[in-house]
Design a protein around this motif. Structure first.
Motif, PDB file in Angstrom:
ATOM      1  N   GLN A  38      -3.243  -0.933 -11.767  1.00 21.06           N
ATOM      2  CA  GLN A  38      -4.300  -1.118 -10.759  1.00 21.06           C
ATOM      3  C   GLN A  38      -4.613   0.245 -10.117  1.00 21.06           C
ATOM      4  N   TYR A  39      -5.118   1.133 -10.957  1.00 25.70           N
ATOM      5  CA  TYR A  39      -5.297   2.517 -10.520  1.00 25.70           C
ATOM      6  C   TYR A  39      -6.404   2.664  -9.466  1.00 25.70           C
ATOM      7  N   GLN A  40      -7.462   1.917  -9.593  1.00 24.02           N
ATOM      8  CA  GLN A  40      -8.529   2.023  -8.600  1.00 24.02           C
ATOM      9  C   GLN A  40      -8.048   1.549  -7.235  1.00 24.02           C
ATOM     10  N   GLU A  41      -7.161   0.554  -7.235  1.00 28.11           N
ATOM     11  CA  GLU A  41      -6.589   0.079  -5.978  1.00 28.11           C
ATOM     12  C   GLU A  41      -5.707   1.158  -5.353  1.00 28.11           C
ATOM     13  N   VAL A  42      -4.981   1.889  -6.200  1.00 25.46           N
ATOM     14  CA  VAL A  42      -4.168   3.002  -5.698  1.00 25.46           C
ATOM     15  C   VAL A  42      -5.056   4.051  -5.040  1.00 25.46           C
ATOM     16  N   LEU A  43      -6.112   4.442  -5.733  1.00 21.27           N
ATOM     17  CA  LEU A  43      -6.998   5.486  -5.211  1.00 21.27           C
ATOM     18  C   LEU A  43      -7.683   5.039  -3.931  1.00 21.27           C
ATOM     19  N   ALA A  44      -8.040   3.758  -3.848  1.00 17.39           N
ATOM     20  CA  ALA A  44      -8.662   3.238  -2.629  1.00 17.39           C
ATOM     21  C   ALA A  44      -7.668   3.269  -1.470  1.00 17.39           C
ATOM     22  N   LEU A  45      -6.410   2.903  -1.746  1.00 18.61           N
ATOM     23  CA  LEU A  45      -5.374   2.930  -0.711  1.00 18.61           C
ATOM     24  C   LEU A  45      -5.140   4.342  -0.209  1.00 18.61           C
ATOM     25  N   LEU A  46      -5.024   5.290  -1.127  1.00 18.08           N
ATOM     26  CA  LEU A  46      -4.783   6.678  -0.744  1.00 18.08           C
ATOM     27  C   LEU A  46      -5.974   7.255   0.008  1.00 18.08           C
ATOM     28  N   ASP A  47      -7.172   6.891  -0.411  1.00 19.35           N
ATOM     29  CA  ASP A  47      -8.373   7.345   0.286  1.00 19.35           C
ATOM     30  C   ASP A  47      -8.362   6.872   1.737  1.00 19.35           C
ATOM     31  N   GLU A  48      -7.965   5.629   1.951  1.00 20.28           N
ATOM     32  CA  GLU A  48      -7.894   5.090   3.312  1.00 20.28           C
ATOM     33  C   GLU A  48      -6.846   5.830   4.135  1.00 20.28           C
ATOM     34  N   LEU A  49      -5.730   6.185   3.518  1.00 17.53           N
ATOM     35  CA  LEU A  49      -4.681   6.912   4.235  1.00 17.53           C
ATOM     36  C   LEU A  49      -5.125   8.335   4.587  1.00 17.53           C
ATOM     37  N   PHE A  50      -5.872   8.975   3.695  1.00 16.11           N
ATOM     38  CA  PHE A  50      -6.441  10.289   4.026  1.00 16.11           C
ATOM     39  C   PHE A  50      -7.359  10.167   5.244  1.00 16.11           C
TER      40      PHE A  50
END
Length: 229
Positions: A29-41
């Protein structure tokens, strides 16, 4: 010295995020990972990673400072987020996107741990070592190589520090300041005992040889950049 309360808080927060990210990566679920990290940034600095990659390094460093003092907690947190994002792009075999994230991650880690007396004892020593391995096949800017040189010196790896010094001198964005840093580096090594130098895979003879090479290169560059008569 980095405040241990900072470190424990970061490690606790990061452990929770890492567990979530690893689960998502293991289930593709790579897009979910990137979305999560984007929110944390965005939660950390109010900006996404694409913006943080695009800005000059000086601006990135300014974002992790309060006036002139480094916000160590924020610096380490962003370094960790960049590392996770780089790992995710590595999983996707999008290496052109993992590389700049690893590069920024390493720069921020070094900014945070170089003031430490012994970076080997840092809680983030393993991350720095992994990033150095991941980036070893790439050409790096002189600004980053200068920090890597200091890191190798502070961790007692003098031969690797010297190699990195000359790599920085050959980088496209090299500057005359690096020659001064090189002279200071050899001056510090002259103050080491023979046993300390041997432990760092170095010797007194190599100090003098390296210093001579540095001065020849400095003279060569000065001649090449001098105006014609």
């Amino acid at each position: 010295m980095i405040n241990r309360d900072y470190i424990l808080r970061i490690i606790e927060q990061f452990s929770r995020i890492l567990a979530r990210v690893l689960f998502l990566r293991q289930t593709n679920q790579y897009q979910e990972v990137l979305a999560l990290l984007d929110e944390l940034f965005r939660q950390t600095v109010g900006l996404n990673s694409d913006f943080l990659l695009a800005v000059p390094e000086e601006m990135l460093l300014a974002l992790v400072k309060r006036i002139d003092l480094l916000d160590v907690e924020k610096c380490l947190w962003i370094a960790l987020l960049f590392k996770l994002e780089g790992d995710t792009y590595q999983d996707l075999e999008r290496y052109e996107e993992s590389f700049p994230r690893y590069q920024r991650s390493l720069r921020l880690f070094l900014e945070a741990i170089l003031p430490e007396e012994n970076p080997r004892q840092s809680d983030f020593f393993a991350e720095v070592e992994e990033l150095l391995t991941l980036l070893s096949r790439y050409e790096l800017p002189a600004s980053l190589l200068r920090r890597i040189m200091l890191y190798y010196e502070k961790t007692g790896r003098y031969a690797q520090a010297e190699d990195t010094l000359f790599e920085a001198l050959e980088a496209p964005d090299s500057s005359s300041e690096i020659f001064e840093e090189g002279l200071a580096f050899y001056a510090r090594l002259r103050g080491k005992s023979s046993a300390e130098l041997r432990a760092g895979n170095f010797s007194l003879e190599e100090i003098e040889e390296g210093l001579a090479d540095l001065r020849r290169l400095q003279a060569s560059q000065a001649t090449r950049h001098s105006p014609p008569h």
